[in-house]
Design an enzyme around this catalytic site. Structure first.
Site, PDB file in Angstrom:
ATOM      1  CB  CYS A   2      -0.844   0.058   1.386  1.00 42.38           C
ATOM      2  SG  CYS A   2      -2.018  -1.512   1.278  1.00 42.38           S
ATOM      3  NE  ARG A  27       4.376   2.010  -1.444  1.00 40.51           N
ATOM      4  CZ  ARG A  27       5.299   1.862  -0.615  1.00 40.51           C
ATOM      5  NH1 ARG A  27       6.321   2.425  -0.965  1.00 40.51           N
ATOM      6  NH2 ARG A  27       4.889   1.334   0.585  1.00 40.51           N
ATOM      7  CD1 TRP A  75      -0.015  -5.910  -1.438  1.00 41.28           C
ATOM      8  CD2 TRP A  75      -0.113  -5.639  -3.518  1.00 41.28           C
ATOM      9  NE1 TRP A  75       0.569  -7.025  -1.902  1.00 41.28           N
ATOM     10  CE2 TRP A  75       0.405  -6.741  -3.135  1.00 41.28           C
ATOM     11  CE3 TRP A  75      -0.266  -5.381  -5.033  1.00 41.28           C
ATOM     12  CZ2 TRP A  75       0.789  -7.765  -4.351  1.00 41.28           C
ATOM     13  CZ3 TRP A  75       0.213  -6.174  -5.916  1.00 41.28           C
ATOM     14  CH2 TRP A  75       0.648  -7.391  -5.475  1.00 41.28           C
ATOM     15  CG  ASN A 101       2.275   0.263   3.666  1.00 35.65           C
ATOM     16  OD1 ASN A 101       1.761  -1.084   3.335  1.00 35.65           O
ATOM     17  ND2 ASN A 101       3.358   0.520   3.407  1.00 35.65           N
ATOM     18  N   GLY A 102       0.385  -2.043   5.864  1.00 36.76           N
ATOM     19  CA  GLY A 102       1.154  -2.699   6.829  1.00 36.76           C
ATOM     20  C   GLY A 102       0.040  -3.850   7.036  1.00 36.76           C
ATOM     21  CD  GLU A 484      14.490 -19.223  -9.020  1.00 31.50           C
ATOM     22  OE1 GLU A 484      13.703 -19.969  -9.886  1.00 31.50           O
ATOM     23  OE2 GLU A 484      14.094 -17.927  -9.172  1.00 31.50           O
ATOM     24  CE  LYS A 488      14.933 -14.743 -10.602  1.00 34.29           C
ATOM     25  NZ  LYS A 488      14.151 -15.880 -10.879  1.00 34.29           N
ATOM     26  CD  GLU A 491      13.875 -14.814 -14.904  1.00 39.40           C
ATOM     27  OE1 GLU A 491      12.720 -14.596 -15.411  1.00 39.40           O
ATOM     28  OE2 GLU A 491      13.903 -15.589 -13.640  1.00 39.40           O
ATOM     29  CG  HIS A 507      24.079 -40.774 -16.270  1.00 39.95           C
ATOM     30  ND1 HIS A 507      24.123 -41.953 -16.394  1.00 39.95           N
ATOM     31  CD2 HIS A 507      24.186 -40.400 -14.902  1.00 39.95           C
ATOM     32  CE1 HIS A 507      24.251 -42.733 -15.245  1.00 39.95           C
ATOM     33  NE2 HIS A 507      24.265 -41.748 -14.249  1.00 39.95           N
ATOM     34  CE  LYS A 606       6.813 -10.108 -11.026  1.00 41.60           C
ATOM     35  NZ  LYS A 606       8.154 -11.104 -10.625  1.00 41.60           N
TER      36      LYS A 606
END
Ligand code: AGP
Length: 611
Positions: A2, A27, A75, A101-102, A484, A488, A491, A507, A606
């Site tokens: 938020c 945000r 948010w 906000n929180g 991962e 990273k 991409e 192998h 995204k």
């Protein structure tokens, strides 16, 4: 997350609030609103959707006259995105308005107490509790706003940045924070509060950064500060040199780096509301102990990085809760006619909650009549709404295409779920649970330690900007970490990379190793140290340059690898949360070194909302 703004001064407040909120749009939000004192009363206007909706509703603020007000972009964390859940929130007399906000972690308990005292709630938010609690203390303590604020902050638990106006004191904005950002802008003919610097830069570059549990009291010509007990304190202004673009990133060069550094807070926000008095409390899960005991198999289904967290947690669920787990890429799951029998639980993991393949997999599971759980970051997203149950990751909005903080929150959310299942199914003792929870609660601090020494990784990354092939190897959870780490790098740097189970090298893949090929070896699973070290030796003898990421401080690794990055010790199940940090930083600096668009890599979105 938020955004909050506030203004008091000579100018009309509403247009300034709208402008400030527009600078906080980055945000991420789903609704917006403002409260302005019009000379007689506080008027609130709010609406779901983009800020444009609020601007049109208020004719760019011109239909909300007044010189003092607060504004908010929401948010959603508690309560779906809706007009009634949008901020600001009123007390019942509509004489106090608040933006927040929180996350107020004890809001359910406080709401119950307030309802018993006759308070009526109209929203599903945690924030509305603050509005009524302010009302309660304001009336109890001779209508003293500062006292009311101090009493409230002694009662609420969790994180907050609050903007508050009282109709009885229409020339003053109150504001206070704990764990959510807040600044005060020193304007010319008016003063401001905001969640972040960009919202005030148009009016001033002189700001106060508010520390935890500090209260600010603003009028047109005066700004005062108080501690949590209401005692006056002195603060210094800071002059902001950032341009607006840098300010949106909090001074970081890219959103990705900002979000890498937000991981301690994001992980803390995801775990702390769910660990109470040594017990795991996942209120929103709504699964009874019998339902948990009835689970016969878990299917984890996701895409990309979210899938990698599932590969990791196959080990955690099976190791701790002894429940068989199958992990699928959503794009495979949806077309392979999976066998879903009674007692199956399908867990869909998704940051956006809108990934087409993951949503299709969820719908398939529901058609087959099996229980579904979404682990999602965006409240009110399609997967969150359509899954039978939902467990949110409270990472806040993630702007960079390459996920970091949401990934870390997906990991810890699954750790907690696996521990909850293990405890209910009698697979772990209370003392074991306590030990596991202690290790999980240590993770944010340990991530912070890793973030503190990025320089060495940055230098190392600069040496590999011209790399053509990079291999990531590991065994068990280290293999999942390698997946991962490899994604990273691929991409955001466009360098070809592969993750390989270290035991698979012989192998086929080892034929690709040439002089100078970079191999990142993840070595965090104590029982597999020796096995992976022997794989390191294998690739080194064929010319590879080996960077080891490890928590093993014995000499074996030092002798085998060319470079070693040490991570703090944690339980073997949780090492991904730490080992991934240097790999994120490595990939980030390789991309920066190549001069690429880190936050918006080519060909990527995204959220992949199409097949
Ligand atoms: C990871 O950095 C990518 N952004 C991508 O793999 C992402 O994890 C994947 O598309 C899944 O997205 P979701 O979590 O929003 O469903």
């Amino acid at each position: 997350m938020c955004g909050i703004v506030g203004y008091v001064g000579k100018e009309q407040a509403a247009p300034i609030l709208l402008d400030g909120l527009s600078k906080l749009e980055y945000r991420g939000y789903d609704s917006a609103g403002m409260a302005v004192y019009d000379g007689e009363k506080i008027v609130i206007r709010k609406a779901t959707g983009r800020l444009k909706v609020l601007s049109e509703l208020t004719h760019d603020g011109t239909t909300m006259p007044g010189h003092i007000g607060i504004g908010h972009t929401r948010w959603a964390t508690h309560g779906e995105p809706s007009d009634v859940n949008a901020h600001p929130h009123f007390n019942s007399d509509q004489t106090i308005a608040v933006v927040h906000n929180g996350i107020i972690e004890n809001y359910m308990k406080l709401r119950k107490i307030l309802e018993e005292r006759g308070y009526h709630f109209c929203s599903d938010t945690d924030t509305e509790v603050v509005a009524h609690l302010l009302d309660y203390y304001y009336k109890k303590y001779d209508k003293n706003p500062l006292t009311a604020v101090t009493k409230v902050i002694h009662r609420v638990e969790g994180s907050y940045a609050l903007g508050i106006i009282f109709a009885d004191q229409p020339d003053t904005v109150y504001s206070v924070r704990k764990d959510s950002p807040l600044i005060v802008g020193v304007g010319n003919g008016g003063n401001l509060i905001a969640s972040d610097v960009p919202a005030v830069l148009k009016y001033t570059r002189d700001v106060y950064f508010i520390e935890n549990e500090e209260i600010a009291r603003l009028t047109e010509n005066n700004i005062e500060f108080f501690n949590v007990d209401g005692d006056p304190i002195e603060k210094e202004t800071k002059h902001i040199d950032w341009d607006i673009n840098a300010a949106e990133k909090g001074g970081y060069e890219h959103f990705m780096l900002k979000e890498i550094y937000e991981q301690p807070k994001a992980v803390r926000d995801t775990i702390s509301p769910r660990i109470k008095d040594g017990q795991i409390v996942i209120e929103e899960l709504g699964m009874s102990d019998d339902e948990i005991r009835a689970i016969k198999k878990i299917h984890i289904v996701a895409c990309g990085s979210a899938y990698h967290t599932g590969v990791t947690n196959k080990y955690v669920f099976e190791g701790l809760a002894r429940i068989p787990v199958e992990v699928d890429l959503a794009s495979e799951f949806r077309y392979r006619n999976p066998i879903l029998e009674g007692g199956a639980l399908v867990i869909i993991i998704s940051q956006s909650g809108e990934t087409a393949d993951s949503l299709a997999a969820l719908r398939l599971a529901k058609e087959r009549g099996v229980q579904t759980l979404g682990i999602v970051n965006v409240v009110g997203s399609s997967i969150a709404r359509e899954a039978d149950k939902v467990m949110y990751t409270w990472a806040g909005p993630e702007i960079a295409v390459a996920t970091t903080k949401a990934y870390s929150c997906q990991l810890v959310a699954q750790y907690l779920l696996a521990l909850k299942f293990a405890q209910v199914r009698g697979q772990i003792t209370d003392s074991q649970l306590a030990e596991y929870l202690h290790e999980i609660e240590m993770l944010p601090n340990q991530i912070e330690i890793l973030l503190g020494n990025k320089e060495r990784i940055q230098k190392f990354a600069n040496r590999y900007v011209a790399a053509k092939d990079v291999f990531f190897i590991g065994r068990g959870i280290d293999y999942a970490i390698s997946m991962e780490g490899s994604l990273k790098l691929k991409e955001i740097s466009y360098i070809h990379s592969e993750a390989y189970a270290a035991g698979e090298l012989k192998h086929g893949t080892i034929s690709l190793i040439e002089d100078g090929t970079l191999v990142a070896a993840v070595v965090t699973q104590e029982e597999l140290y020796k096995k992976t070290i022997s794989n390191i030796v294998e690739v080194k003898t064929r010319g590879a340059y080996v960077l080891a990421v490890t928590n093993d401080d014995n000499l074996e690794i030092e002798k085998a690898a060319d470079s070693v990055i040490y991570i703090p010790k944690t339980n073997a199940y949780f090492t991904n949360s730490l080992a991934i940090i240097p790999l994120q930083i490595f990939s980030y600096y390789v991309s920066v070194g190549k001069g690429l668009d880190v936050d918006k890599p080519r060909n990527l979105a995204k959220s992949v909302t199409v097949e």
